[in-house]
Design a protein around this motif. Structure first.
Motif, mmCIF file in Angstrom:
data_model
loop_
_atom_site.group_PDB
_atom_site.id
_atom_site.type_symbol
_atom_site.label_atom_id
_atom_site.label_comp_id
_atom_site.label_asym_id
_atom_site.label_seq_id
_atom_site.Cartn_x
_atom_site.Cartn_y
_atom_site.Cartn_z
ATOM 1 N N GLY A 138 0.805 -1.209 0.000
ATOM 2 C CA GLY A 138 0.000 0.000 0.000
ATOM 3 C C GLY A 138 0.837 1.257 0.000
ATOM 4 O O GLY A 138 2.011 1.268 -0.374
ATOM 5 N N VAL A 139 0.222 2.340 0.450
ATOM 6 C CA VAL A 139 0.843 3.664 0.466
ATOM 7 C C VAL A 139 0.792 4.215 1.879
ATOM 8 O O VAL A 139 -0.249 4.151 2.542
ATOM 9 N N GLY A 140 1.918 4.734 2.347
ATOM 10 C CA GLY A 140 1.981 5.310 3.681
ATOM 11 C C GLY A 140 1.755 6.809 3.649
ATOM 12 O O GLY A 140 2.263 7.511 2.775
ATOM 13 N N LEU A 141 0.970 7.317 4.600
ATOM 14 C CA LEU A 141 0.765 8.739 4.793
ATOM 15 C C LEU A 141 1.215 9.114 6.198
ATOM 16 O O LEU A 141 1.192 8.281 7.109
ATOM 17 N N ALA A 142 1.624 10.357 6.349
ATOM 18 C CA ALA A 142 2.041 10.844 7.658
ATOM 19 C C ALA A 142 1.488 12.240 7.875
ATOM 20 O O ALA A 142 1.266 12.996 6.923
ATOM 21 N N ALA A 143 1.238 12.572 9.129
ATOM 22 C CA ALA A 143 0.776 13.905 9.510
ATOM 23 C C ALA A 143 1.313 14.171 10.912
ATOM 24 O O ALA A 143 1.956 13.304 11.513
ATOM 25 N N THR A 153 -5.781 -1.386 -3.382
ATOM 26 C CA THR A 153 -5.992 -2.470 -4.329
ATOM 27 C C THR A 153 -7.180 -3.324 -3.887
ATOM 28 O O THR A 153 -7.847 -3.031 -2.889
ATOM 29 N N VAL A 154 -7.436 -4.400 -4.609
ATOM 30 C CA VAL A 154 -8.541 -5.297 -4.265
ATOM 31 C C VAL A 154 -8.105 -6.360 -3.260
ATOM 32 O O VAL A 154 -8.857 -7.295 -2.981
ATOM 33 N N VAL A 174 3.443 8.013 17.772
ATOM 34 C CA VAL A 174 2.268 8.715 17.250
ATOM 35 C C VAL A 174 1.106 7.733 17.129
ATOM 36 O O VAL A 174 1.258 6.533 17.353
ATOM 37 N N GLY A 175 -0.057 8.239 16.773
ATOM 38 C CA GLY A 175 -1.209 7.400 16.525
ATOM 39 C C GLY A 175 -1.166 6.827 15.120
ATOM 40 O O GLY A 175 -0.250 7.108 14.338
ATOM 41 N N CYS A 176 -2.181 6.029 14.770
ATOM 42 C CA CYS A 176 -2.199 5.435 13.441
ATOM 43 C C CYS A 176 -3.630 5.175 13.003
ATOM 44 O O CYS A 176 -4.568 5.199 13.814
ATOM 45 N N ALA A 177 -3.806 4.939 11.701
ATOM 46 C CA ALA A 177 -5.103 4.599 11.121
ATOM 47 C C ALA A 177 -4.859 3.852 9.825
ATOM 48 O O ALA A 177 -3.881 4.122 9.117
ATOM 49 N N TYR A 178 -5.752 2.926 9.520
ATOM 50 C CA TYR A 178 -5.614 2.114 8.305
ATOM 51 C C TYR A 178 -6.848 2.317 7.427
ATOM 52 O O TYR A 178 -7.978 2.331 7.909
ATOM 53 N N PHE A 179 -6.603 2.479 6.107
ATOM 54 C CA PHE A 179 -7.676 2.631 5.120
ATOM 55 C C PHE A 179 -7.518 1.551 4.062
ATOM 56 O O PHE A 179 -6.431 1.346 3.537
ATOM 57 N N SER A 180 -8.613 0.858 3.742
ATOM 58 C CA SER A 180 -8.557 -0.217 2.762
ATOM 59 C C SER A 180 -9.779 -0.170 1.854
ATOM 60 O O SER A 180 -10.893 0.093 2.312
ATOM 61 N N LEU A 181 -9.541 -0.413 0.578
ATOM 62 C CA LEU A 181 -10.655 -0.494 -0.370
ATOM 63 C C LEU A 181 -11.395 -1.819 -0.260
ATOM 64 O O LEU A 181 -12.617 -1.872 -0.383
ATOM 65 N N ALA A 182 -10.661 -2.903 -0.049
ATOM 66 C CA ALA A 182 -11.250 -4.244 -0.086
ATOM 67 C C ALA A 182 -11.551 -4.808 1.298
ATOM 68 O O ALA A 182 -11.958 -5.959 1.413
ATOM 69 N N GLY A 183 -11.365 -4.031 2.335
ATOM 70 C CA GLY A 183 -11.670 -4.515 3.671
ATOM 71 C C GLY A 183 -10.489 -5.220 4.328
ATOM 72 O O GLY A 183 -9.331 -5.046 3.926
#
Length: 223
Positions: A138-143, A153-154, A174-183
């Motif tokens: 996947g792709v990592g984001l930071a803030a 992806t699927v 820091v905190g974290c969060a995960y985002f997924s299109l396919a669950g």
């Protein structure tokens, strides 16, 4: 208001009319990049994260944030990057209200990452950017105060994916969060509950849906 500029493909010389899209600022106002109609477009040969984003100032609250670089696809196969005018001055100080989240439709993997970044900004996280450390998938984001991972992806996110994100967050404090299109795989959801990792599923409208309790809490409280 969105503006349109004429665009000529340098590869096939076709002419197009490109209209800049609008994106929702954290204050709720639409933000539209100001296009530079005097500068020529460039064909995208290689992708780089920094080149895919541009800083744009919100005309309502003064906040400056990063938004997708305007691009147009030509029928000949070329992807044309449309230049953007000046980014404006620094934002006015003070807290900003959180209006309703305005999603962007997901058609590509890039759209999925954009949707997650927009949502994090809506939650109140500042300086959302590409993470320095690349995740295993996947792709990592930071803030400020958070690292996030987007699986565009699927492929359903695995338990190892969740654990790797949690370990990265623990290492950086820091905190974290995960985002997924396919669950998520069932054991991934179970482990996320144990570790306290917020899980979100991105639907095709670009709206993140909370999968577990900590994601519900993050959605409600914000950053």
């Amino acid at each position: 208001m969105s503006e349109s500029v004429p665009v000529r493909c340098p590869a096939c010389r076709r002419e197009h009319v490109y209209t800049a899209p609008s994106y929702p600022c954290a204050c709720g106002a639409p933000v539209t990049p100001s296009l530079d109609g005097t500068a020529g477009v460039t064909a995208v040969a290689h992708r780089a994260w920094d080149d895919d984003w541009v800083t744009v100032r919100c005309g309502s609250c003064g906040r400056r944030d990063q938004w997708p670089q305007p691009e147009v696809g030509c029928p000949c196969g070329a992807v044309l990057r449309v230049p953007v005018a000046g980014t404006g001055s620094a934002p006015a100080p003070g807290p900003e209200p959180r209006g309703a989240f305005r999603p962007v439709t997901i058609r590509t993997a890039r759209d999925a990452v954009t949707a997650a970044a927009l949502y994090l900004r809506w939650l109140g996280y500042r300086d959302v950017r590409r993470a320095d450390r690349r995740p295993p998938s996947g792709v990592g984001l930071a803030a400020r105060g958070l690292v996030a991972q987007v699986e565009p992806t699927v492929r359903a996110a695995s338990r190892r994916d969740v654990e790797c994100l949690w370990l990265t967050a623990m290492t950086e404090g820091v905190g974290c969060a995960y985002f997924s299109l396919a669950g998520y795989a069932e054991d991934a959801r179970e482990q996320a509950d144990v570790l306290g990792v917020p899980l979100f599923v991105l639907d095709l409208t670009g709206t993140p849906q909370a999968v577990n309790g900590v994601a519900d809490e993050l959605h409600g409280s914000g950053a």
